[in-house]
Structures are given as C-alpha cells and as structure tokens.
Write an enzyme that holds these catalytic residues in place. Structure first.
Site, PDB file in Angstrom:
ATOM      1  N   ASP A   1       0.885  -1.391   0.095  1.00 33.19           N
ATOM      2  CA  ASP A   1      -0.021  -0.301  -0.658  1.00 33.19           C
ATOM      3  C   ASP A   1       0.770   0.968   0.349  1.00 33.19           C
ATOM      4  OD1 ASP A   1      -2.022   2.056   0.707  1.00 33.19           O
ATOM      5  OD2 ASP A   1      -3.140   0.494   1.422  1.00 33.19           O
TER       6      ASP A   1
ATOM      7  N   SER B   1      -7.255   4.125  -1.748  1.00 35.18           N
ATOM      8  CA  SER B   1      -6.858   2.778  -1.407  1.00 35.18           C
ATOM      9  C   SER B   1      -7.966   1.531  -2.253  1.00 35.18           C
ATOM     10  CB  SER B   1      -6.815   2.002  -0.537  1.00 35.18           C
ATOM     11  OG  SER B   1      -5.114   2.300  -0.043  1.00 35.18           O
TER      12      SER B   1
ATOM     13  N   THR C   1      -8.266  -1.913   1.634  1.00 34.36           N
ATOM     14  CA  THR C   1      -7.449  -2.495   0.815  1.00 34.36           C
ATOM     15  C   THR C   1      -8.119  -4.276   0.237  1.00 34.36           C
ATOM     16  OG1 THR C   1      -5.693  -1.622   0.257  1.00 34.36           O
ATOM     17  CG2 THR C   1      -5.757  -3.673  -0.467  1.00 34.36           C
TER      18      THR C   1
ATOM     19  N   GLU D   1      -1.385  -7.514   1.995  1.00 38.54           N
ATOM     20  CA  GLU D   1      -1.271  -6.206   1.976  1.00 38.54           C
ATOM     21  C   GLU D   1       0.235  -5.569   2.907  1.00 38.54           C
ATOM     22  OE1 GLU D   1      -3.472  -2.213   1.885  1.00 38.54           O
ATOM     23  OE2 GLU D   1      -4.261  -3.606   3.213  1.00 38.54           O
TER      24      GLU D   1
ATOM     25  N   ASP E   1       2.452   2.909   3.091  1.00 35.34           N
ATOM     26  CA  ASP E   1       1.119   3.818   3.306  1.00 35.34           C
ATOM     27  C   ASP E   1       1.410   4.994   3.798  1.00 35.34           C
ATOM     28  OD1 ASP E   1      -1.252   5.512   1.882  1.00 35.34           O
ATOM     29  OD2 ASP E   1      -1.972   4.553   3.721  1.00 35.34           O
TER      30      ASP E   1
ATOM     31  N   HIS F   1       1.943   9.073   4.489  1.00 35.49           N
ATOM     32  CA  HIS F   1       1.126  10.285   4.818  1.00 35.49           C
ATOM     33  C   HIS F   1       2.041  10.879   5.860  1.00 35.49           C
ATOM     34  CE1 HIS F   1      -2.379   9.080   2.484  1.00 35.49           C
ATOM     35  NE2 HIS F   1      -2.425   7.968   2.924  1.00 35.49           N
TER      36      HIS F   1
ATOM     37  N   ASP G   1      -1.431  -0.190  -4.621  1.00 38.64           N
ATOM     38  CA  ASP G   1      -2.783   0.704  -5.076  1.00 38.64           C
ATOM     39  C   ASP G   1      -2.365   2.270  -5.896  1.00 38.64           C
ATOM     40  OD1 ASP G   1      -1.341   0.916  -2.334  1.00 38.64           O
ATOM     41  OD2 ASP G   1      -3.524   0.837  -1.558  1.00 38.64           O
ATOM     42  N   HIS G   2      -1.023   2.210  -4.932  1.00 39.03           N
ATOM     43  CA  HIS G   2      -0.883   4.175  -5.364  1.00 39.03           C
ATOM     44  C   HIS G   2       0.361   4.638  -4.825  1.00 39.03           C
ATOM     45  CE1 HIS G   2      -2.138   4.555  -1.230  1.00 39.03           C
ATOM     46  NE2 HIS G   2      -3.389   3.670  -2.171  1.00 39.03           N
TER      47      HIS G   2
END
Length: 365
Positions: free
Chosen positions: A46, A87, A140, A254, A259, A263, A301-302
């Site tokens: 993620d 996500s 996810t 995952e 992620d 952030h 996912d990104h």
C-alpha cells in the site's frame, strides 16, 4: 571474387549467430513466464511507488527480492471519480476489474455490488486468503470480500466476513467484530460459519477449519513498535493452510503501513515497513521454488508521499529520503510478476487489467 565470397560467408555467420543468441533470453523468459497457474498470489504494498521499492536496495544489508522478477510493468491508477486514486477504488480495481469512485468497496460507480475475485475463484472450488497489517476491514482487504458504498463503514464491512468465501484471513480489527455499536457478536458468527478464531498470537500450524486471526483491536503495531515477523509468518501459515486444496488457491497479502509512513512523511517508518514487505516477498518466492505452478504478482494500489531518494545537500554518496506531499500522488505504479502466466503482466496498462489478466489465466487453464 574470393574477397566478396568471404564477406558473404562472414555475413551469413553473423546473422545466424545473432539469431541464435537473440533466442536465448527470449526462450528463458518464455520458459519461466508462460503456462497456466494453479495458485495465484497477489502482494500489494500500500502506497508503494518506485522510490519505495528502490529504498529496499539501499537500506538493507541483503539483496532485494524485487531483483528476482523476470517481468516488470507499470500501472495507471486513476479512479473513475478522481485523477488520483485512493486505496478503496484501487482495491476494487484489483478485486473486481472495474474503475469506481474513491471510497467505494466492491461497488461500481453507480453503487451496485461488483463480484470480487474471491467470490469468482471460490465458485471454482479454489481456496482464498487475505492478510493485512492494518485492520482486515481496511480499504484494500475489504475490497476483496465486501460491498459497501463507503470505506469508512468498518462495522458494515466486517459483517461480510462470517458468510464470505474467505478461507483464511489475518490482520487487525478485532473491535469491529466484538465491540460493535449495534451489539452484534460477529465472533460467534465467525465460529458458527466454521472459523477457528485466534486473537492472542499467530498459530504455529494451520487449522483444519477455516481460519480467522485478529491480533489487534484496530491496526497491528508498526515495525518500529515491534510488530516482528507477523507479515511473513502469517503469509507462511496461509500458504500451508491454502495449499491443502488440490484445486488451487488465491491469496492477497497487503503491506498496509508503507502507506502510513508516506502519509506521515516518516522515512524511518516507511522504510521499515518496506523491508518487512520485501521479506514477505522472499517467503513467497521460496514457496514458488517448491511449487512452480504458482504465479506471484507484486504491485501497489498507489504511491503515497511523493517519496524521493534525493541527494543529501548535493553529496552524491549520501541519500536523503524526502517527500513532496502528505497525500497520494498520481505517479505510475510498478508491477512485478514471476511464475506461469507472468508474461501477461508486462507493459503499461490500467490497474483493472490485473484482474482481467488473472481471470484470463483461470479461464484457459
């Protein structure tokens, strides 16, 4: 004349040699990436962009497992509602093969339920598993078994698991099953639907029943907080559990908190999670060595954070991780594949293509 004849012979020799040697890498790739898989494993980092992957090459004392993939591609990830995906929309793209709005869990952009790959492969009597270092109700993993209009509806998402086709799941999120605002006891419902529940520690051996592992009220601890080997160990346990099915299995794993490091613009957090994810890839690659009928796909996912491995004040021998945003970015996402069918996953294409390529392999096997 003799000189001309010699030149022609030399030219023919070179052409034949070039043709021969050109075939070698092609044949090697074809031998490793064609065919039909029995098992499919999808690993999602993620928030993992190319710089996150690259960090594993510079911040580890061992070679990165990403070096072992013969097929590499790039994915376009925009949602139907936004240029930059979240996500939920991306997870739904992987799970159901559709573009949808940010926040949607297993729903079309018109808020209609979209069948997931877990549901589809279960109809083929394949086993299924889901693992995350977040809550199992997070965007996810939820996209693979639930159908709700909003990713924030964690309690509603949890209600899908007891009656789902999932055979094995592991992660956090216990409070959404046992401390619900509606008073519903999803722990009892899981047990009534054949799950053996673990809430204290990761079992050493797979259960003969369906297996539910919820080791935190919400998300699991970070690697920096001492999570340890949960992700690689849970993946190993899932492989043992799901391998019992002679019809094959689908497993999604995952690395959720790469992620969150992005952030928070916390490079140490991000890199620790990335290295844990890389270690988990190594577990699956070892499984593939023993089970070459298994396809492994690794992607994200990104990208999160606009993460960059920049120079430290212009010193080209020092790397200083940096960020450009606390949100997601629109950068293309890398995808890696190894095993039978891997050849389909090279190139540049939409993230929905991952689902359709997997289903193509399953339709023709």
């Amino acid at each position: 004349m003799n000189h001309l004849l010699s030149l022609l012979c030399a030219l023919l020799f070179l052409l034949k040699s070039a043709s021969f040697f050109a075939q070698i890498p092609s044949d090697n790739i074809n031998n490793e990436t064609t065919g039909k898989p029995k098992n499919i494993i999808l690993l999602i980092g993620d928030g993992m962009g190319l710089s996150q992957v690259s960090a594993g090459f510079f911040y580890s004392d061992r070679p990165s497992n990403f070096e072992q993939f013969p097929v590499v591609g790039l994915l376009k990830t925009s949602a139907s509602s936004d240029l930059i995906t979240d996500s939920a929309a991306s997870g739904t793209a992987y799970a159901s093969g559709i573009k949808t709005y940010n926040g949607a869990i297993g729903m079309t952009q018109d808020t209609l339920a979209a069948k997931t790959i877990v549901e589809l492969v279960s109809e083929r009597d394949m086993s299924t598993g889901l693992i995350a270092t977040s809550s199992i109700t997070h965007a996810t993993p939820a996209s693979f078994y639930a159908h709700v209009a909003s990713r924030r509806s964690y309690e509603a998402i949890a209600t899908f698991l007891p009656q789902s086709d999932v055979d094995f799941f592991a992660g956090g999120g216990l409070k959404f099953f046992s401390e619900r605002q509606d008073g519903r006891d999803l722990i009892s419902e899981l047990e009534q639907h054949g799950f053996e529940l673990s809430t204290q520690s990761l079992p050493k051996q797979p259960s003969e029943k369906k297996q539910a592992i919820l080791l935190a009220k919400d998300a699991l601890p970070t690697m920096l907080e001492g999570r340890g080997d949960f992700l690689p160990a849970a993946t190993q346990l899932a492989l043992k559990h799901l391998s019992k099915n002679t019809n094959g299995f689908f497993l999604m794993v995952e690395g959720s908190q790469i992620d969150w490091g992005g952030h928070s613009n916390d490079a140490d957090y991000l890199i620790a999670e990335q290295l844990d994810f890389d270690k988990t890839i190594g577990v699956v690659l070892a499984y593939i060595e023993e089970n070459p009928n298994t396809l492994l796909i690794v992607t994200a996912d990104h990208e999160t954070g606009g993460f960059t491995l920049a120079t430290d004040t212009g010193d080209y021998n020092k790397i200083k991780p940096s960020f450009s945003t606390t949100g997601h970015s629109a950068t293309l996402i890398p995808i890696f594949a190894k095993g039978p069918g891997a050849g389909l996953f090279g190139g540049v294409y939409e993230n929905t293509g991952v689902f359709h390529k997997i289903m193509e392999l399953l339709e023709t096997r």
